[in-house]
Design an enzyme around this catalytic site. Structure first.
Site, short mmCIF file in Angstrom:
data_model
loop_
_atom_site.label_atom_id
_atom_site.label_comp_id
_atom_site.label_asym_id
_atom_site.label_seq_id
_atom_site.Cartn_x
_atom_site.Cartn_y
_atom_site.Cartn_z
N GLU B 279 0.79 -1.46 0.19
CA GLU B 279 -0.03 0.04 -0.02
C GLU B 279 0.90 1.04 0.06
O GLU B 279 0.54 2.34 -0.56
CB GLU B 279 -1.02 -0.03 1.04
CG GLU B 279 -2.14 0.78 0.99
CD GLU B 279 -3.29 0.54 2.00
OE1 GLU B 279 -3.67 -0.72 1.83
OE2 GLU B 279 -3.60 1.30 2.85
N GLU B 282 2.08 1.87 -3.41
CA GLU B 282 0.91 2.23 -4.03
C GLU B 282 0.96 3.62 -4.00
O GLU B 282 0.99 4.47 -4.99
CB GLU B 282 -0.38 1.59 -3.65
CG GLU B 282 -1.41 1.06 -4.90
CD GLU B 282 -2.53 0.47 -3.96
OE1 GLU B 282 -2.62 0.02 -2.91
OE2 GLU B 282 -3.43 0.42 -4.78
N CYS B 300 -8.64 -2.09 3.79
CA CYS B 300 -8.59 -3.44 4.85
C CYS B 300 -9.91 -3.69 5.38
O CYS B 300 -9.94 -4.82 6.01
CB CYS B 300 -7.43 -3.46 5.87
SG CYS B 300 -6.15 -1.92 5.68
N SER B 320 -7.22 1.70 -2.66
CA SER B 320 -6.01 0.83 -2.69
C SER B 320 -6.49 -0.56 -3.09
O SER B 320 -7.59 -1.19 -2.64
CB SER B 320 -5.26 0.58 -1.22
OG SER B 320 -4.38 -0.52 -1.25
N LYS B 359 -15.67 -10.18 7.76
CA LYS B 359 -14.53 -11.03 7.27
C LYS B 359 -15.31 -12.10 6.79
O LYS B 359 -14.62 -12.70 5.94
CB LYS B 359 -13.18 -11.31 8.39
CG LYS B 359 -12.61 -10.05 8.63
CD LYS B 359 -11.60 -9.46 7.66
CE LYS B 359 -10.95 -8.10 8.04
NZ LYS B 359 -10.00 -7.77 6.97
N GLU B 362 -16.23 -11.33 3.56
CA GLU B 362 -15.05 -10.92 2.57
C GLU B 362 -14.26 -12.10 1.87
O GLU B 362 -13.85 -12.10 0.81
CB GLU B 362 -13.85 -10.13 3.35
CG GLU B 362 -12.74 -9.38 2.49
CD GLU B 362 -11.54 -8.87 3.49
OE1 GLU B 362 -11.43 -9.53 4.53
OE2 GLU B 362 -10.80 -8.22 2.96
N GLU B 368 -10.75 -12.60 -6.72
CA GLU B 368 -9.60 -12.64 -6.06
C GLU B 368 -9.42 -13.30 -4.94
O GLU B 368 -8.12 -13.44 -4.51
CB GLU B 368 -9.19 -11.18 -6.11
CG GLU B 368 -9.08 -10.42 -7.45
CD GLU B 368 -10.40 -9.94 -7.99
OE1 GLU B 368 -11.53 -10.07 -7.11
OE2 GLU B 368 -10.33 -9.23 -9.01
N CYS B 510 -10.60 -1.84 14.45
CA CYS B 510 -10.78 -3.16 14.70
C CYS B 510 -11.17 -3.53 16.00
O CYS B 510 -11.84 -4.62 16.48
CB CYS B 510 -9.90 -4.06 14.06
SG CYS B 510 -9.78 -3.89 12.44
#
Lengths: 578, 582, 116
Positions: B279, B282, B300, B320, B359, B362, B368, B510
């Site tokens: 990142e 990036e 994230c 990102s 998650k 996710e 991907e 989180c």
């Protein structure tokens, strides 16, 4: 010369002698040759009851009561000569006092000119040009007007809170979300005299410094909405709303918001949520709307009836207004008198008039000469007032003392055919249906109470259920968030207070005195009285009555749904209800 | 300041303090079921009622500000009686299923019923017949157990600005529901953040329990089981075992996981270091080569990604493309690690232990997520689920000795561990990006500006004579402010207000995730955050790109940041998604 | 339209804009539900066809629900009175007997709820 008219009516209970008396009058008029100048007419109703034969002479409005054939000549002669017979005169007549309804049924609500002819909009002119906002509030204080929506909060106080509250914008809201079963005075005012409410709102706007107001009207009132829309248009066209009203510095805009008819949206904070487009549920107070209301700006919410009083107050003065009514409850109150009363309708009386006068003298008494048992006021938030308290004068304080409330003005007369458990069920069911469901005491408490009442009315009740009713009532009254939940148990509490025996009768004897609780009654045919006409057989919707002309008829209790149709149609009183 | 009396005790509190808060200051606990410290009062349960001396009325302590000279009674027989009746009423509409309920033992209603000694059902039970909504696979809605306190609706609408949940119907039939008639949660705008489940006082909203899948994998001898724990898990799980919030149990958890039968114990923090390397690269690329693609926005947080895809799809170019740390560990476990250890990835099972309900969504959200050729992460469980598994496994976490993680996916820097707290990703990325751009080290690696629990935090860092402006937002309702500023500047052709933006869906990041132990408050968020900052502070490694195992990963496997291989394995794409899928 | 001033209002308040001969039909929701629209229509139609000099107009609810539809009638030389329970047939009688014949109609007069 204007013609004289003698209206006659026999107000006795037993028989109607009006026609006979009329012929005697006709004869007397003919005797003096006054057929052209005096007419004798049978009236349908003279607003006077239980006073024997009554005559009313127009245009003088003289009323004579307890007339008999001996008085007739005397009366006709007096009318002819323009004299008054003191000994026959009706004294102490109970009359309505009309402030709120002053123009209803008098002017054309769709024609602003007629409102002008009654001094319309001169009050706002007076406020704008002669009074400061503070003086407007001072005059309101002098009048002693209290909110007519139910709680009776002093209107001037509400206004002064909002006036003193800081805000770049403020709002005036007219609460026209009338929802009590049987109450419709707000609708009648909006339909009959919309400009008086507009004028009242404009004065309120001037007093608190608001530039914007809303009518919150339930969508079920299409005619009221139409007439208010029309009135707003007329007022805007003439510069009585909008920018620089009457050429003053004051500008005020009004628009209509429609409610979907949820009862809880009559509660101030829920009403605000509804206008804002949110789910109509109440919010905790404080903050009070006068500090943080519509869109978090200071707002006042006044009921239609309250607002309709305002222009009258400024036409005639606060002192005049406070001269009407009792010490703590000033002015008048409009009641929608319904139920087992002869003259159902809207009644506006000065505060302090007794309930008895409303029912018997204005309402004409109980339908079909039955016994009055109680009068219910305040709708689903109110309670019953038993016969023994009928002399109570109408005021916020007196009604509260009896465990009822003034409420928005529903007044339902109940007779011996009304069951108090059934009445409680009716009102509670209303509140259970209308509960927004936000807070637990109201959401669940009401439902539990209703299920207990259902049990009692079906003969499944136990004595401890009465304790449970009290317990849940207490929790709802103390712990509900808004007035809907806090007052929903009132009809139950007040019937328990005054008619405990009737509850016990349902629970212990499994009987319903009024014959309303269908699970507790039975219909049977008395063979001695039965004339075998078969009327009951043909009317029974479930074919529960069988038999033949020879052996007589019986009701199959398994099939019978206790609708009472046979009981009503039998001409020989052969059907017994036990 | 306002002076008043509560049960005869004088209190002095700032104006606007509620009676409930003022009472706490003098050690008086007024019970409530609907008030949550995170949320404005909904005033719905009616249990916190109190009296004023001389008044008949009762007031709600949760939403009534205390006023000068108030004389308040919080407990007397009448008040307790009313509270008891209200609790009994609530119980009459709540199933008696405590023994089989996910909240057994930590249910707020159960606790109140116990405190009030309720032993019989006073009122007839009326239970609604509404089936649970399991459509998202992440959060389960069980309206039967709902007490209509309104916390979930408030948190979803006000704090998270998602408006997926609302009240439907009214009166006795009032129920929580996805917003829209006949719409399931998965068809609603729900972003699966799980804040509703973290705030629910009962078992009406909870995480979809995936522990059975984990036990099954652990029992299969042919399956190679790998596990990773997210940064925020280590400082929160202890609360389920009597530790204070913020206690760091990293190495005890490693040991417990090994005892449960995992063959390899990794740390998501390793993935976080990789994320930062990618990142930051990036960012440097955009900053130096394609400034029109700024600001760079972190990705994230899967709920944030879902929120963006639904509500701000025009921003997807700014995101990102780097995967989130646990997805990186997942894919590397089934490629890099599997190759090294000669394990067939087809037989591998990778579990993620996350503070997060989202998650769970996710791990299958796009193609991907299968870039290893298999589902990269097989199952994701929450902190709460792991705590239950440890208990089921009979492991005494208090006394277990600490163990180390397995390499090569276990070592991490301090920059990685602060991923778990709001501002952490930003801070970690800036440390590395500064080095990448200037070739030098920062004087002070700790960015106080982006730390703390304020909803939006802003900062500016001079880099080579240029000021890098950053913003950190957490709690989705705070996002609009930041995005609007960017959009306005772009529209007006003005200078960007920010070059780099970090967003975490959950308040606090989180550590305040939707899958963390119950009872979240700002106080607990602070403590958990401190736990992570302490670990960072005490780490020798403060820079992600200096993690020797990360270096090794690039040397042996990925070549360099943003290489073709890393793009293939470590990056993802975003699509516009409809708010309502019905 | 011209914006009004305070003076205009005070002038208007002096005017009684209602004509001396009128038939006023109570036309609020309650009245309309009881059939006031039909009664209004028949008055309007008959007054036109018979060319009677009387103003047919509508008004709000006077509160006498038990007597709806109600109609207030004023003609020159007679005191104004209120009729209740006015059906189409009664309306025609009112026109013929009261308005044209200057004789009050029996059995339908109700006392006004308040003295004017």
């Amino acid at each position: 010369m204007e013609k004289k008219v003698i209206l006659i009516k026999d107000t006795g209970f037993k028989s109607d002698t009006t026609r006979d008396i009329q012929s005697l009058f006709l004869k007397a008029i003919r005797d003096i040759g006054a057929e052209e100048s005096i007419q004798i007419v049978r009236a349908a109703d003279l607003g006077i009851y239980n006073q024997g034969v009554v005559v009313k002479i127009l245009p003088d409005n003289t009323v004579y009561t307890h007339i008999n054939s001996d008085n007739i000549d005397q009366i006709v002669k007096a009318v002819h000569k323009g004299e008054v017979l003191e000994n026959l005169l009706l004294k102490d007549r109970v009359e309505q006092t009309r402030i709120v309804l002053r123009n209803c049924g008098v002017i054309d609500p769709e024609n602003i000119e007629e409102y002008f002819s009654k001094g319309g909009y001169t009050s706002i002119a007076k406020c704008l040009f002669d009074l400061t906002p503070a003086k407007v509030i001072k005059e309101m204080k002098k009048s002693g007007l209290r909110g007519r929506g139910g709680a009776g909060f002093p209107t001037w106080m509400k206004w002064s809170f909002a006036a003193n509250s800081f805000g770049d914008e403020k709002y005036v809201i007219c609460n026209a979300d009338e929802g009590d079963p049987g109450a419709y005075m707000d609708r009648s005012v909006l339909e009959g005299d919309p400009h008086s409410v507009i004028e009242g709102m404009t004065i309120a706007g001037y007093a608190i410094g608001a530039k914007h107001g809303y009518f919150y009207i339930r969508a079920e009132y299409p005619l009221a909405i139409e007439r208010v829309e029309n009135a707003l248009k007329q007022a805007y066209e003439r510069g009585l709303l909008g920018k620089n009203i009457l050429g003053s510095d004051f500008s005020f805009d009004l628009e209509i918001r429609l409610g979907a008819g949820a009862f809880v949206c009559g509660e101030e904070t829920a009403l605000i949520a509804s206008i804002e487009g949110k789910r109509g549920t109440p919010n905790p107070r404080p903050p009070y709307p006068t500090d943080s209301g519509l869109w978090k700006k200071p707002s006042i919410i006044n009921n239609v009836e309250t607002l309709a009083n305002i222009s009258a107050i400024f036409q005639k003065g606060g002192d005049w207004f406070s001269s009407i009514g009792t010490e703590k409850s000033k002015g008048t109150k409009v009641f929608a008198v319904t139920g087992k009363v002869k003259n159902s309708g809207l009644v506006e009386i000065a505060m302090g008039t007794s309930i008895k006068d409303i029912v018997y003298n204005i309402g004409g008494g109980v339908l079909n000469e039955k016994q009055l048992v109680a009068v219910q006021t305040g709708g689903p938030s109110g309670g019953v007032i038993p016969k023994k308290h009928l002399d109570t004068p109408v005021s916020y304080e007196h009604l509260q003392e009896l465990g009822s409330i003034m409420g928005s003005g529903g007044m339902i007369v109940m007779d011996e055919d009304d069951c108090m458990v059934d009445i409680s069920k009716f009102y509670l069911k209303f509140c259970v249906d209308e509960s927004c469901g936000k807070c637990a005491p109201c959401r669940i408490g009401g439902y539990q109470m209703l299920s207990i009442l259902n049990k009692i009315s079906e003969g499944e009740g136990e004595l401890e259920d009465m304790d449970k009713l009290h317990r849940i009532s207490q929790a709802m009254q103390k712990a509900s968030l808004c007035a809907l939940g806090q007052t929903a148990p009132n009809p139950v509490i007040s019937t328990l207070r005054y008619f405990e025996d009737e509850y016990k009768q349902h629970i212990i004897d499994k009987k319903c005195r009024a014959g309303k609780c269908s699970k507790l009654i039975q219909y049977t045919i008395n063979p001695d009285k039965c004339k075998r006409c078969r009327l009951c057989v043909t009317n029974c919707p479930v074919s529960a009555i069988t038999g033949d002309r020879e052996h007589g008829y019986t009701i199959d209790q398994e099939k019978c749904i206790r609708c009472g149709r046979c009981f009503e149609v039998c001409k020989f009183e052969a059907i017994a209800r036990v | 300041m306002v002076k008043a009396k509560i049960n005869g005790i004088t209190v002095n509190v700032p104006e606007g303090t509620t009676i409930l808060e003022a009472a706490e200051k003098v050690q008086i606990k007024i019970p409530t079921l609907c008030k949550h410290p995170d949320l404005p009062p909904t005033a719905s349960c009616g249990i916190c009622i109190v009296k004023l001396v001389g008044s008949n009325k009762m007031l709600r302590a949760c939403c009534t500000p205390i006023e000068e000279n108030m004389d308040i009674i919080t407990h007397d027989p009448e008040i307790v009686e009313v509270r008891r009746t209200v609790i009994e009423l609530i119980l009459s509409k709540h199933p008696n299923e405590c023994l089989t309920c996910g909240r057994n033992g930590n249910c707020e209603l159960q606790k109140l019923a116990e405190e009030f000694g309720i032993r019989t059902s006073a009122f007839q039970q009326f239970l609604p017949d509404i089936p649970p909504d399991t459509s998202t696979g992440t959060i389960v809605l069980e309206p039967r157990k709902c007490i209509s306190c309104g916390r979930c609706v408030t948190v979803c609408q006000q704090n998270q600005n998602v408006w997926a949940l609302c009240f439907m119907d009214r009166g006795f039939g009032t129920r929580i529901s996805p917003a829209g008639d006949g719409v399931s949660l998965s068809e609603s705008p729900c972003v699966k953040c799980g804040q509703c489940s973290a705030h629910c006082p009962t078992g009406a909203i909870f995480e979809n329990d995936d522990t059975a899948k984990v036990w099954k994998a652990l029992q299969d001898k042919d399956t190679y089981c790998a596990v990773q724990i997210a940064p925020a898990v280590r400082v929160a799980i202890g609360e389920a075992f009597g530790y204070k919030p913020g206690a760091n149990l990293t190495k005890k958890i490693y040991a417990a996981l090994r005892r449960m039968g995992f063959n390899a114990v990794f740390d998501t923090n390793f993935g976080a270091d990789v994320t930062i390397v990618e990142e930051a690269s990036e960012f440097v690329q955009r900053f130096t080569e394609t400034p029109e693609k700024l600001p760079l926005i972190t990705s994230c947080c899967p709920s944030w990604v879902d929120f963006m895809e639904k509500f701000h799809p025009d921003m997807k170019e700014n995101f990102s493309s780097c995967k989130s740390p646990h997805a990186i560990v997942g894919v590397l476990a089934k490629t890099f690690f599997a190759k090294k250890r000669r394990i067939d990835p087809a037989n591998m099972f990778v579990l993620s232990v996350m503070p997060c309900t989202s998650k769970k969504y996710e791990i299958t959200r796009s193609d991907e997520m299968y870039s290893s050729g298999y589902q990269d992460v097989d199952v994701s469980i929450t902190t709460r689920e792991l705590a239950r598994m440890i208990k089921q496994a009979g492991i005494n976490i208090n006394d277990i000795s600490e163990e180390e993680p397995d390499h090569v996916l276990g070592e991490y820097s301090g920059a990685a561990t602060i991923f778990g707290v709001t501002g952490g990703v930003m801070e970690a990325a800036l440390r590395t990006a500064y080095d990448y751009i200037t070739g030098g080290k920062l004087k002070n690696v700790e960015f106080e500006n982006v730390r703390g629990i304020e909803g939006v935090k802003e900062g500016a860092i001079p880099v080579n004579g240029f000021t890098v402006k950053v913003a950190v937002a957490h709690g989705l309702s705070n996002v609009e402010y930041v995005l609007n500023k960017v959009k306005e500047a772009k529209r007006a052709g003005k200078e960007l207000p920010y070059h780099f933006i970090e967003v975490m869906a959950c308040p606090g990041g989180c550590i305040g995730g939707g899958g963390q132990p119950y009872g979240i408050t700002d106080e607990i968020r602070k403590k958990r955050g401190e736990g992570l900052y302490d670990e960072d502070h005490n780490c020798k490694l403060r820079y992600s790109h200096e993690n020797p195992f990360v270096k090794k990963l690039y040397e042996e496997f990925l070549d360099k940041p943003l290489s073709e291989q890393s793009h293939h394995l470590l990056h993802t794409t975003y699509v516009k998604r409809p708010e309502y899928q019905k | 339209m011209k914006k009004m001033t305070r003076d205009d209002l005070e002038k208007c308040a002096q005017n009684t804009c209602q004509s001396t001969q009128y038939i006023k039909v109570g036309m609020s929701t309650c009245g309309i539900a009881a059939g006031a629209q039909d009664v209004f229509d028949i008055f309007a139609k008959e007054v036109k066809t018979r060319d009677i000099n009387v103003n047919v107009c509508k008004t709000g609810c006077i509160g006498m629900c038990h007597a709806e539809p109600v109609v207030e009638v004023a003609v020159e030389g007679l005191p104004a009175v209120m009729y209740g329970g006015v059906t189409k047939e009664v309306a025609l009688r009112i026109l013929e007997e009261h308005v044209c014949g200057k004789r009050f109609v029996n059995d339908h007069i109700f006392d006004l709820p308040v003295r004017r």
